[in-house]
Structures are given as C-alpha cells and as structure tokens.
Design a protein around this motif. Structure first.
Motif, PDB file in Angstrom:
ATOM      1  N   GLY A  35       0.610  -1.136   0.211  1.00  0.00           N
ATOM      2  CA  GLY A  35       0.382  -0.146   0.216  1.00  0.00           C
ATOM      3  C   GLY A  35       1.012   1.573  -0.165  1.00  0.00           C
ATOM      4  O   GLY A  35       0.765   2.992   0.318  1.00  0.00           O
ATOM      5  N   MET A  36       1.774   1.256  -0.223  1.00  0.00           N
ATOM      6  CA  MET A  36       3.324   2.565  -0.181  1.00  0.00           C
ATOM      7  C   MET A  36       2.433   3.096  -1.564  1.00  0.00           C
ATOM      8  O   MET A  36       3.155   1.825  -2.890  1.00  0.00           O
ATOM      9  CB  MET A  36       4.074   1.921  -0.086  1.00  0.00           C
ATOM     10  CG  MET A  36       4.708   1.463   1.505  1.00  0.00           C
ATOM     11  SD  MET A  36       6.017   1.466   1.971  1.00  0.00           S
ATOM     12  CE  MET A  36       7.058   2.804   2.340  1.00  0.00           C
ATOM     13  N   ASP A  37       3.233   4.323  -1.770  1.00  0.00           N
ATOM     14  CA  ASP A  37       2.592   4.629  -3.216  1.00  0.00           C
ATOM     15  C   ASP A  37       4.138   4.840  -3.123  1.00  0.00           C
ATOM     16  O   ASP A  37       5.395   4.934  -2.865  1.00  0.00           O
ATOM     17  CB  ASP A  37       2.084   6.329  -2.773  1.00  0.00           C
ATOM     18  CG  ASP A  37       2.229   7.202  -4.868  1.00  0.00           C
ATOM     19  OD1 ASP A  37       2.312   6.040  -5.490  1.00  0.00           O
ATOM     20  OD2 ASP A  37       1.202   8.064  -4.096  1.00  0.00           O
ATOM     21  N   THR A  38       4.671   4.368  -4.794  1.00  0.00           N
ATOM     22  CA  THR A  38       6.155   3.889  -5.020  1.00  0.00           C
ATOM     23  C   THR A  38       6.285   4.464  -6.052  1.00  0.00           C
ATOM     24  O   THR A  38       5.594   4.286  -6.742  1.00  0.00           O
ATOM     25  CB  THR A  38       6.237   2.060  -4.766  1.00  0.00           C
ATOM     26  OG1 THR A  38       5.577   1.949  -3.558  1.00  0.00           O
ATOM     27  CG2 THR A  38       7.595   1.742  -5.021  1.00  0.00           C
ATOM     28  N   THR A  39       7.579   5.374  -5.786  1.00  0.00           N
ATOM     29  CA  THR A  39       8.017   5.464  -6.918  1.00  0.00           C
ATOM     30  C   THR A  39       9.636   5.368  -7.448  1.00  0.00           C
ATOM     31  O   THR A  39      11.050   5.031  -6.487  1.00  0.00           O
ATOM     32  CB  THR A  39       8.530   6.866  -7.344  1.00  0.00           C
ATOM     33  OG1 THR A  39       7.291   7.754  -6.859  1.00  0.00           O
ATOM     34  CG2 THR A  39       8.942   7.874  -8.445  1.00  0.00           C
TER      35      THR A  39
END
Lengths: 160, 78
Positions: A35-39
């Motif tokens: 659920g982490m917003d990952t870049t």
C-alpha cells in the motif's frame, strides 16, 4: 514542506546489473503491494531497465553507446559471474527453475500495482536515449529536484 | 478449518515477492469483510503475509499447514 506522515517509498535505480535491478523491482513491488505509494527513478545504467531495447543514439558516440548497451531489461547481465553472457543465461535458468519471476514479469507487476516509473533526463541526454526509446508506462522524465522532493516525502529511500 | 472463504489465490510455486504482489492485486478487487485464502509454498510467505497484514491494516486470521504448502487466511478490513 516534507510530509512526515506519509506512506511513500522512493527507489533510485542507478545500476543496470541484473541482480541489482532485481532487488529494486522486488522491493518496489513489495512496497506497492503493502500500500505504499512507490516511485522508481532510473538514472544512468538503470535507464536500461525501462528501455524498449531498440538501438539508440544520434551521433557517433551516442550510437556506439547504443550498440554496446542495446537490448532491454531481458539482456542485462549480473554484476558478477556474467562471463560474456553465460552467467546471465545460468542465472535466468536457475531462477526460472525455482519459480522466481523474470525481470520483465516483475516490472509488469510493478506497473500493475501502480509503481511510478521516472526516467532521469540528464542521463538520457548524455546517452542519447529519447522518450520514444523508453517503455510507454514511464510516467515522466525528471531531474534531481523532483527525485529529492519525492525522497524527502518518503519513509523509505533507497539507492540501488 | 472453519473459515468462510470468498476467494482462493494459488501461489504454489511462486516466489517472493509474487505471493504478496498477487495478494495486493486480489485484495483490490474484494469487498471489506471478505476473506482471501492464499496457498503458498514459498518459505518467506510464512512471515511475509502476517507482515503485509500488519503494514496494510488487514486482518491475518490463521494459517494451516497442508504438508507441501500452507494456507493463509486474510480478511480485508480496510
């Protein structure tokens, strides 16, 4: 202002070696799955992991670079034990036999889980790699300012 | 085990991070309160699935040893 109450992850991928790109995509898919917003920010040799694999370059050196560095994510070799491609084949076989996903499958999974893929403008300029040479899923071509802004607003920052 | 399952995920033969990645994908399609059963033989899944639940706030219900693989039950609570 940095947001300390975030749930973001930023991964800088500098390496273009199979093992390190593997690590980057495994961590990215794991983070996105949680659920982490990952870049992921791909710079220098790492750009190869988001290239389509066609020949690149405009000038003499750029084209030489493109020739040496041709092929996409499937042809990158391990940082050790490559032995001119034999190591790559062996690692792929060993991983495949054990049910480990290929780099291409992992990258697709990262895309499916909405991992943001960013290219480094400066590296691409130097190596004469254009936007059209990158896979369509790459969201943007950015610089260090964007990368730092993302990293400052992330709980997890990795440089691979 | 007496758990009402709404969806089954077969991750047998898959390795890290695929059981978790598919779990996240499946959970997106499910409603709050529904239960996902994950079948996996990856050793890491044993600790990864509860860890994933802790991080995402979903509920880890139980695990069941079936010999060659394990069944994990996860309830979507967020």
């Amino acid at each position: 202002m940095a947001d300390n109450d975030n749930n973001n992850a930023t991964i800088i991928v500098m390496s273009g070696d199979m093992d390190k790109v593997f690590a980057a995509f495994i961590i990215a898919t794991g983070a996105a799955a949680a659920g982490m917003d990952t870049t992921m920010f791909f710079t220098f040799w790492g750009v190869k992991a988001i290239q389509k694999g066609n020949l690149t370059g405009k000038g003499l050196f750029g084209r030489m670079m493109g020739l040496m560095n041709r092929g996409g994510i499937n042809v990158i070799g391990p940082s050790r034990f490559n032995f001119g491609g034999i190591g790559r084949w062996m690692f792929k076989k060993m991983m495949g036999d054990k049910g480990v996903a290929s780099l291409e499958e992992l990258r697709q999974m990262a895309i499916d889980l909405d991992v943001h893929l960013l290219g480094c403008g400066m590296s691409m300029d130097v190596m004469e790699i254009s936007r059209e040479d990158l896979i369509d899923e790459v969201e943007d071509i950015v610089g260090v300012g964007t990368m730092l802004n993302l990293a400052a607003n992330s709980k997890v920052q990795l440089f691979i | 085990m007496d758990i009402q399952v709404d969806k089954v995920q077969d991750s047998i033969g898959q390795m890290c991070p695929m059981p978790i990645a598919f779990m996240a994908k499946n959970m997106r399609t499910m409603e709050t309160g529904q239960v996902l059963e994950i079948r996996a033989d990856d050793e890491g899944a044993h600790s990864d699935i509860p860890a994933w639940c802790e991080q995402t706030g979903n509920e880890f219900l139980a695990e069941e040893d079936c010999g060659d693989y394990c069944k994990y039950y996860v309830k979507k609570t967020v």
